[in-house]
Scaffold this motif. Structure first.
Motif, short mmCIF file in Angstrom:
data_model
loop_
_atom_site.label_atom_id
_atom_site.label_comp_id
_atom_site.label_asym_id
_atom_site.label_seq_id
_atom_site.Cartn_x
_atom_site.Cartn_y
_atom_site.Cartn_z
N ASN A 171 0.85 -1.19 0.00
CA ASN A 171 0.00 0.00 0.00
C ASN A 171 0.88 1.23 0.00
OD1 ASN A 171 -1.74 -2.17 1.74
ND2 ASN A 171 -3.01 -0.86 0.44
N TYR A 172 0.46 2.24 -0.70
CA TYR A 172 1.28 3.45 -0.81
C TYR A 172 0.46 4.66 -0.41
CZ TYR A 172 -1.30 4.45 -5.04
OH TYR A 172 -2.30 4.72 -5.93
N SER A 173 1.17 5.71 -0.08
CA SER A 173 0.54 6.99 0.21
C SER A 173 1.21 8.03 -0.65
CB SER A 173 0.71 7.35 1.70
OG SER A 173 0.23 8.65 1.96
N TYR A 174 0.41 8.66 -1.50
CA TYR A 174 0.94 9.69 -2.40
C TYR A 174 -0.22 10.51 -2.91
CZ TYR A 174 3.80 11.88 -6.01
OH TYR A 174 4.47 12.78 -6.78
N GLY A 175 0.00 11.79 -3.16
CA GLY A 175 -1.08 12.69 -3.54
C GLY A 175 -1.65 12.46 -4.92
N ALA A 176 -0.86 11.88 -5.79
CA ALA A 176 -1.32 11.63 -7.16
C ALA A 176 -0.98 10.18 -7.51
CB ALA A 176 -0.65 12.60 -8.12
N THR A 177 -1.08 9.83 -8.75
CA THR A 177 -0.70 8.48 -9.16
C THR A 177 0.82 8.41 -9.28
OG1 THR A 177 -2.74 8.19 -10.41
CG2 THR A 177 -0.90 6.70 -10.91
N PRO A 178 1.44 7.60 -8.46
CA PRO A 178 2.91 7.51 -8.50
C PRO A 178 3.38 6.50 -9.52
CG PRO A 178 2.09 6.12 -6.75
CD PRO A 178 0.87 6.71 -7.43
N TYR A 179 4.66 6.46 -9.71
CA TYR A 179 5.27 5.34 -10.40
C TYR A 179 5.46 4.24 -9.35
CZ TYR A 179 6.50 8.70 -14.09
OH TYR A 179 6.47 9.64 -15.08
N LEU A 180 5.15 3.01 -9.69
CA LEU A 180 5.19 1.91 -8.73
C LEU A 180 6.09 0.79 -9.23
CD1 LEU A 180 1.37 1.92 -8.04
CD2 LEU A 180 3.13 2.49 -6.36
N PHE A 181 6.82 0.20 -8.32
CA PHE A 181 7.81 -0.81 -8.67
C PHE A 181 7.78 -1.95 -7.66
CE2 PHE A 181 10.12 2.13 -11.48
CZ PHE A 181 9.76 3.35 -10.94
N TRP A 182 8.17 -3.12 -8.14
CA TRP A 182 8.51 -4.25 -7.29
C TRP A 182 9.93 -4.69 -7.63
CZ3 TRP A 182 6.58 -6.45 -3.03
CH2 TRP A 182 5.23 -6.23 -2.69
N TYR A 183 10.75 -4.79 -6.58
CA TYR A 183 12.11 -5.28 -6.72
C TYR A 183 12.27 -6.53 -5.87
CZ TYR A 183 14.01 -1.03 -8.95
OH TYR A 183 14.30 0.00 -9.81
N VAL A 184 13.22 -7.40 -6.27
CA VAL A 184 13.56 -8.59 -5.49
C VAL A 184 15.03 -8.55 -5.14
CG1 VAL A 184 13.98 -9.99 -7.57
CG2 VAL A 184 13.45 -11.12 -5.40
N GLN A 185 15.34 -8.99 -3.94
CA GLN A 185 16.73 -9.00 -3.47
C GLN A 185 17.05 -10.37 -2.89
OE1 GLN A 185 17.73 -6.38 -0.14
NE2 GLN A 185 19.67 -5.89 -1.12
N SER A 186 17.98 -11.06 -3.52
CA SER A 186 18.45 -12.34 -2.98
C SER A 186 19.60 -12.06 -2.02
CB SER A 186 18.90 -13.25 -4.13
OG SER A 186 17.81 -13.54 -4.98
N PRO A 187 19.86 -12.99 -1.10
CA PRO A 187 20.92 -12.76 -0.10
C PRO A 187 22.25 -12.37 -0.75
CG PRO A 187 19.66 -14.70 0.47
CD PRO A 187 19.17 -14.27 -0.89
N GLY A 188 22.83 -11.29 -0.25
CA GLY A 188 24.12 -10.85 -0.76
C GLY A 188 24.07 -10.22 -2.13
N GLN A 189 22.87 -9.96 -2.63
CA GLN A 189 22.73 -9.40 -3.98
C GLN A 189 22.13 -8.00 -3.93
OE1 GLN A 189 23.79 -11.19 -6.77
NE2 GLN A 189 24.58 -12.58 -5.21
N GLY A 190 22.24 -7.30 -5.03
CA GLY A 190 21.55 -6.02 -5.16
C GLY A 190 20.09 -6.25 -5.50
N LEU A 191 19.42 -5.22 -5.89
CA LEU A 191 18.00 -5.28 -6.21
C LEU A 191 17.79 -5.50 -7.70
CD1 LEU A 191 16.91 -2.20 -4.09
CD2 LEU A 191 16.53 -4.59 -3.53
N GLN A 192 16.84 -6.39 -8.01
CA GLN A 192 16.49 -6.64 -9.40
C GLN A 192 15.04 -6.23 -9.61
OE1 GLN A 192 16.38 -10.78 -10.64
NE2 GLN A 192 16.68 -10.24 -12.78
#
Lengths: 113, 115
Positions: free
Chosen positions: B24-45
């Protein structure tokens, strides 16, 4: 095509010291953003560089500073380290403009003792 | 200020079962929305993103997410999870005025897969 690279991978410092972290963006990208990810938390935006200038800044003190070089690579500097600065520092690169995806590097894990 | 809430800190799912991670998000207008995944010891994909248009977004690895303006939600779904999906998942919002340079992340949901 190399993705976003960061160095070093791990770093141990003591309180009061200074640290410099480095980031090379993905080929073709000109915008670099830095994030701090404390253990068990989501990443928090520190600042973003474009055209060698800081364009946006999150809620971080002036001890956190950065630089972007003409080849678009970037450095994050943290002065007067505190124990609370221990975290994973992530660099993300993108092309400038709305709709451009940010690609994240593997991060630098900093431990402050 | 914008904010993101991921109410589930940890979810355990059997391999082959369906998955839904809440955001759930809180923002005054329609934001850009993302889902990222992070495996142990890794950056975000990046798994997927929503800017405008069709509210059902398809991503990589068989994931999809649906933007519901009335509920300020952007839940992530997968019909059948694989053991390799075990990771930390982060929902994020970006400020449209600045493109996607400044992302605000939720605290993440850790996904465990059991055989």
């Amino acid at each position: 095509d190399a993705g976003v690279t960061q160095s070093p991978t791990h770093l141990i410092k003591t309180r009061g010291q200074q640290v410099t972290l480095r980031c090379s963006p993905k080929s073709g990208h000109d915008t670099v953003s830095w994030y701090q990810q404390a253990l068990g938390q989501g990443p928090q935006f520190i600042f973003q560089y474009y055209e060698e200038e800081e364009r946006q800044r999150g809620n971080f003190p002036d001890r956190f500073s950065g630089h972007q070089f003409p080849n678009y690579s970037s450095e994050l500097n943290v002065n007067a380290l505190l124990l609370g600065d221990s975290a994973l520092y992530l660099c993300a690169s993108s092309s400038k403009g709305p709709g451009e995806t940010q690609y994240f590097g593997p991060g630098t894990r900093l431990l402050v003792l | 200020a914008q904010s993101v809430t991921q109410p589930d800190i940890h979810i355990t799912v059997s391999e082959g079962a369906s998955l839904e991670l809440r955001c759930n998000y809180s923002y005054g207008a329609t934001p850009y929305l993302f889902w990222y995944v992070q495996s142990p010891g890794q950056g975000l994909q990046l798994l997927l993103k929503y800017f405008s248009g069709d509210t059902l977004v398809q991503g990589i690895k068989g994931f999809e997410a649906e933007f519901k303006r009335s509920q300020s939600s952007f839940n992530l779904r997968k019909p059948s999870v694989h053991w390799s999906d075990a990771a930390e998942y982060f929902c994020a919002v970006g400020e449209p005025n600045f493109g996607n340079e400044k992302l605000t992340f939720g605290t993440g949901t850790r996904l465990t897969i059991i055989p």
